[in-house]
Write a protein that holds these residues in place. Structure first.
Motif, PDB file in Angstrom:
ATOM      1  N   LEU A 445      10.033 -30.801   6.316  1.00  0.00           N
ATOM      2  CA  LEU A 445      10.814 -29.646   6.770  1.00  0.00           C
ATOM      3  C   LEU A 445      11.218 -28.773   5.584  1.00  0.00           C
ATOM      4  N   ARG A 446      11.651 -29.419   4.512  1.00  0.00           N
ATOM      5  CA  ARG A 446      12.055 -28.656   3.317  1.00  0.00           C
ATOM      6  C   ARG A 446      10.877 -27.854   2.772  1.00  0.00           C
ATOM      7  N   ASP A 447       9.718 -28.492   2.811  1.00  0.00           N
ATOM      8  CA  ASP A 447       8.548 -27.787   2.294  1.00  0.00           C
ATOM      9  C   ASP A 447       8.176 -26.639   3.232  1.00  0.00           C
ATOM     10  N   ASN A 448       8.335 -26.878   4.548  1.00  0.00           N
ATOM     11  CA  ASN A 448       7.960 -25.860   5.542  1.00  0.00           C
ATOM     12  C   ASN A 448       8.820 -24.601   5.415  1.00  0.00           C
ATOM     13  N   PHE A 449      10.144 -24.788   5.328  1.00  0.00           N
ATOM     14  CA  PHE A 449      10.975 -23.569   5.353  1.00  0.00           C
ATOM     15  C   PHE A 449      11.271 -23.021   3.968  1.00  0.00           C
ATOM     16  N   GLY A 450      11.096 -23.851   2.933  1.00  0.00           N
ATOM     17  CA  GLY A 450      11.522 -23.349   1.626  1.00  0.00           C
ATOM     18  C   GLY A 450      10.563 -23.649   0.493  1.00  0.00           C
ATOM     19  N   PHE A 463       3.254 -31.562  -4.377  1.00  0.00           N
ATOM     20  CA  PHE A 463       2.398 -30.775  -3.480  1.00  0.00           C
ATOM     21  C   PHE A 463       3.199 -29.826  -2.603  1.00  0.00           C
ATOM     22  N   HIS A 464       2.462 -28.817  -2.100  1.00  0.00           N
ATOM     23  CA  HIS A 464       3.038 -27.851  -1.152  1.00  0.00           C
ATOM     24  C   HIS A 464       1.948 -27.519  -0.141  1.00  0.00           C
ATOM     25  N   THR A 465       2.331 -27.448   1.129  1.00  0.00           N
ATOM     26  CA  THR A 465       1.378 -27.039   2.167  1.00  0.00           C
ATOM     27  C   THR A 465       1.599 -25.548   2.443  1.00  0.00           C
ATOM     28  N   LEU A 466       0.512 -24.818   2.579  1.00  0.00           N
ATOM     29  CA  LEU A 466       0.610 -23.369   2.844  1.00  0.00           C
ATOM     30  C   LEU A 466       0.845 -23.191   4.348  1.00  0.00           C
ATOM     31  N   TRP A 467       2.102 -23.443   4.759  1.00  0.00           N
ATOM     32  CA  TRP A 467       2.465 -23.494   6.185  1.00  0.00           C
ATOM     33  C   TRP A 467       2.162 -22.183   6.897  1.00  0.00           C
TER      34      TRP A 467
END
Ligand code: 6PG
Length: 476
Positions: A445-450, A463-467
């Motif tokens: 969730l943290r990665d998704n919104f921020g 890592f980071h997903t390009l949501w």
């Protein structure tokens, strides 16, 4: 100058500490802002030992042998600073100021540094045991320099409680270490008391028992693994009747718990250090909640019958379940408290010996309990124990008590009896032993919104997903 140690601030704790020192053969200089207290102490207890009373701070300081050791026993905060400011100009290099009040360890660190600048030792000292302890043998937790302990140690070790010939006093570590561990001691005290209160509430609801009957149960428990000062006095308080109304004393006391702040400080410090002392936190919040009378009244009106009727099938099984749940939750509270001390010790470079802490809490203090011997053993056997819960004696108790713990928490939830400390302790236990925690979803969730990134279970890296894009993963 003849006095070996002085006490300024002769309200009940200072007075009893001074008497304890005198009874143990030390010559004690006395001072109090208003001299009446000094005079009454000498008039009432002068025959207990050798006192050297003074009416001015200057005479008081002059009556002490060098290096002087002055115990300050006044209210924490501004009153303590005021006394220190008055004392410092009268002292000489190497003299020792001992603050035995419940000071915040950050204040102690500040004062220690300031007095060190004047060539003085400042020793923030935790003293536990209430009025009786101060008089008959408290648990004493001095911080400050090792050098100051060379003078204070023999005095404090003599007036402290003794268990198996071992004094309930040792040098805790530099600057604020003593007041830090006293703070955590009080946090554990809050948790212990909340757990006891929940156990009482459960017994009362589940058994429809009277306070006097529940007093008997606590008396019995005090003969076993739960043996402790707080369990002992619980039996005493529950067995007491109000002389005015003949009703049980607990039924005439307003159900709003107060606090002077050490529990709150413990929680604040744990938040800063990132240590989940959930039992202590719940206990502290439970006191705050109890004080919100208006909210409680409003909620009571809105939800008069939210719980189910409680039917306990077998009295003895239920009492034993509550005992086990209490023991397991109490072990969690101590495990968390000791984790907190370890974290504080690392953060501030105090090198606190956890086994040593358990040793000096075996007697004198409010949380004195039979099982502190087991805590001492646990940390003496394995200095780097990851958590007290896994030390053999504790793991056995907690492991065997799990079904009872779950039954008690589940029954309480169904019946609508609040058990914040029991339930959160069980949740802590389950979270610690879980194979996987939903923390992974939090990270997602943290990665998704921020774009706050995450780590993977199968590869090193961040890592980071390009949501918002093609949902491919990039290395951050
Ligand atoms: C002790 C006690 C003592 C005092 C508490 C009460 O160890 O002797 O802890 O220090 O009774 O500070 O604290 P609350 O007023 O916050 O409950």
């Amino acid at each position: 100058a003849t006095a070996q140690i002085g006490v300024t601030g002769l309200a009940v704790m200072g007075r009893n500490l001074a008497r304890n020192l005198a009874r143990n053969g030390f010559t004690v200089a006395l001072h109090n802002r208003s001299p009446e207290r000094t005079r009454s102490l000498v008039a009432e207890h002068g025959d207990e030992g050798t006192f050297v009373p003074s009416e001015s701070m200057a005479d008081f300081v002059a009556s002490l042998e060098r290096p002087r050791a002055v115990i300050v026993m006044v209210k924490a905060g501004a009153p303590t600073d005021a006394v220190i400011d008055e004392l410092v100009p009268l002292l000489e290099e190497g003299d020792i100021v001992v603050d035995c009040g419940n000071a915040h360890f950050a204040d102690t660190r500040r004062r220690e540094e300031a007095l060190r600048g004047h060539g003085l030792h400042f020793v923030g000292t935790g003293v536990s045991g209430g009025e009786e302890g101060a008089l008959r043998g408290p648990s004493i937790m001095p911080g400050g320099s090792a050098e100051s302990y060379r003078k204070l140690g023999p005095i404090f070790e003599k007036i402290a409680a003794q268990v198996d010939g071992v004094p309930c006093c040792r040098h805790i570590g530099p600057d604020g270490a003593g007041h830090f561990v006293k703070m955590v001691h009080n946090g554990i005290e809050y948790a212990d008391m909340q757990l006891i209160a929940e156990a009482y509430d459960l017994l009362r609801a589940g058994l429809s028992a009277s306070p006097a009957e529940i007093a008997e149960i606590f008396r019995e428990w005090n003969g076993g693994e739960l043996e402790s000062f707080l369990i002992e006095i619980t039996a005493d308080v529950l067995g007491h009747s109000d002389p005015a109304t003949a009703r049980p004393f607990v039924d005439v006391v307003l159900d709003q718990a107060e606090q002077k702040g050490t529990g709150r400080w413990t929680v604040q410090s744990a938040l800063d250090l990132g240590i989940p002392i959930t039992g202590i936190a719940e206990a502290t919040f439970a006191r705050s909640l109890s004080g919100h009378a208006d909210q409680r009244a409003a909620a009571r009106r809105a939800f008069p019958d939210a719980g189910e009727k409680w039917q306990v099938d077998d009295r003895d099984t239920f009492v034993e379940d509550v005992r086990r749940a209490l023991l397991s939750s109490k072990i969690v509270a101590y495990a968390q408290g000791f984790d907190h001390i370890r974290a504080g010790s690392q953060e501030y470079d105090w090198d606190i010996d956890l086994g040593g802490m358990a040793t000096i809490w075996r007697g004198g203090c409010i949380i004195r309990a039979r099982f502190l011997d087991r805590i001492r053993e646990a940390y003496d056997t394995e200095r780097d124990l990851p958590t007290l819960l896994v030390a053999p004696w504790f793991a056995d108790r907690v492991g065997a008590g799990v079904p009872a713990w779950r039954r008690v928490v589940a029954d309480a939830a169904r019946a609508g009896v609040p058990t914040p400390a029991f339930s959160s302790s069980l949740a802590y236990f389950d979270a610690l032993r879980a194979e996987r925690l939903p923390a992974a979803l939090i990270q997602g969730l943290r990665d998704n919104f921020g774009a706050h990134t995450y780590h993977r279970v199968d590869r090193e890296g961040t890592f980071h997903t390009l949501w918002a894009g093609d949902r491919s993963e990039v290395e951050a």
